[in-house]
Scaffold this active site. Sequence first.
Site, short mmCIF file in Angstrom:
data_model
loop_
_atom_site.label_atom_id
_atom_site.label_comp_id
_atom_site.label_asym_id
_atom_site.label_seq_id
_atom_site.Cartn_x
_atom_site.Cartn_y
_atom_site.Cartn_z
N ASN A 104 0.41 14.35 6.40
CA ASN A 104 0.44 13.83 5.03
C ASN A 104 -0.88 13.13 4.74
OD1 ASN A 104 0.90 12.53 2.64
ND2 ASN A 104 2.62 11.29 3.35
N LYS A 116 -1.81 11.52 2.13
CA LYS A 116 -1.67 10.31 1.32
C LYS A 116 -2.88 10.18 0.37
CE LYS A 116 1.47 7.98 4.43
NZ LYS A 116 1.97 6.69 4.91
N HIS A 141 9.28 10.53 -0.50
CA HIS A 141 8.56 9.77 0.52
C HIS A 141 8.73 8.27 0.23
CE1 HIS A 141 5.28 8.03 2.85
NE2 HIS A 141 5.39 9.10 3.60
N GLU A 191 11.86 8.46 8.42
CA GLU A 191 10.68 7.60 8.58
C GLU A 191 11.05 6.17 8.24
OE1 GLU A 191 7.56 9.09 5.87
OE2 GLU A 191 6.54 9.63 7.70
O1 G3P Z 1 4.45 10.78 5.73
C1 G3P Z 1 4.11 10.32 7.00
C2 G3P Z 1 3.66 8.90 6.94
O2 G3P Z 1 4.45 8.12 6.09
C3 G3P Z 1 3.54 8.27 8.31
O3 G3P Z 1 2.45 7.43 8.24
O4 G3P Z 1 0.32 6.53 9.06
O5 G3P Z 1 2.47 5.97 10.26
O6 G3P Z 1 1.52 8.29 10.43
P1 G3P Z 1 1.66 7.04 9.57
#
Ligand code: G3P
Length: 225
Positions: free
Chosen positions: A12, A14, A96, A144
């Site tokens: 992702n 972002k 998300h 998540e």
């Molecule tokens: O969409 C995946 C994201 O929210 C995870 O973030 O930076 O912890 O890998 P990160």
Amino acid sequence: MSKTETPIIILNYKTYMESTGKNAIQLSKYVQEASQETGVNMAIAPQAVDLYPIINEVDIPVYSQHMDAVSPGGHTGSTLPEAIKQVNASGTLINHSEKRMTLADIDAIVEKAKELDLVSVLCTNNVKTSAAVASFNPDFIAIEPPELIGTGIPVSKADPDVVSNSVDEIHKINKDISVLCGAGISTGEDVKAALELGSEGVLLASGIIKAEDQKQALIDLVSLI
Ligand code: G3P
């Protein structure tokens, strides 16, 4: 590779500067090279404004980070699902934690994704929400815990039960849904632990995007699969 072959790594992008514009195109080439060199299915989710140039540069699955539950017409600033289809995106993230949606809109967007033959990656934050949205039958559910996002503390180690219990509860409703996990994932050990908990891949961002050598970080990420 099919756009939903598992195990799968979904990166992702972002809105980091390291994954925007020209940097996003270069990162996408790294992901494609790492996927080809390791044989592991990888997909990417750039910002909407970067979808068209990236899709014309790489052959790996490219997903939108979001789609709005709107029809063609007067919806200024929204992202029309048909527009995502027309740029030949393969799918979309939905709900998300950084772009939360109402239950009604989640239902509508999962249905619209099916209608447009777009892969649906529905994001949840705990076991209850994972079980609740499983009845919408998305292709993927990505669990998540928001408190771990961006911390470098991997969900597969910090909160393994949320992964394994989500897999169990989701599969009680629909065994065909592939469960992913994300938040804090950055190493091969984190991915190995995630797969051992019953997930079929990971959704991640900062561990790769902020890495000194993004391509090597991707290769290391899948070194224990
Ligand atoms: O969409 C995946 C994201 O929210 C995870 O973030 O930076 O912890 O890998 P990160």
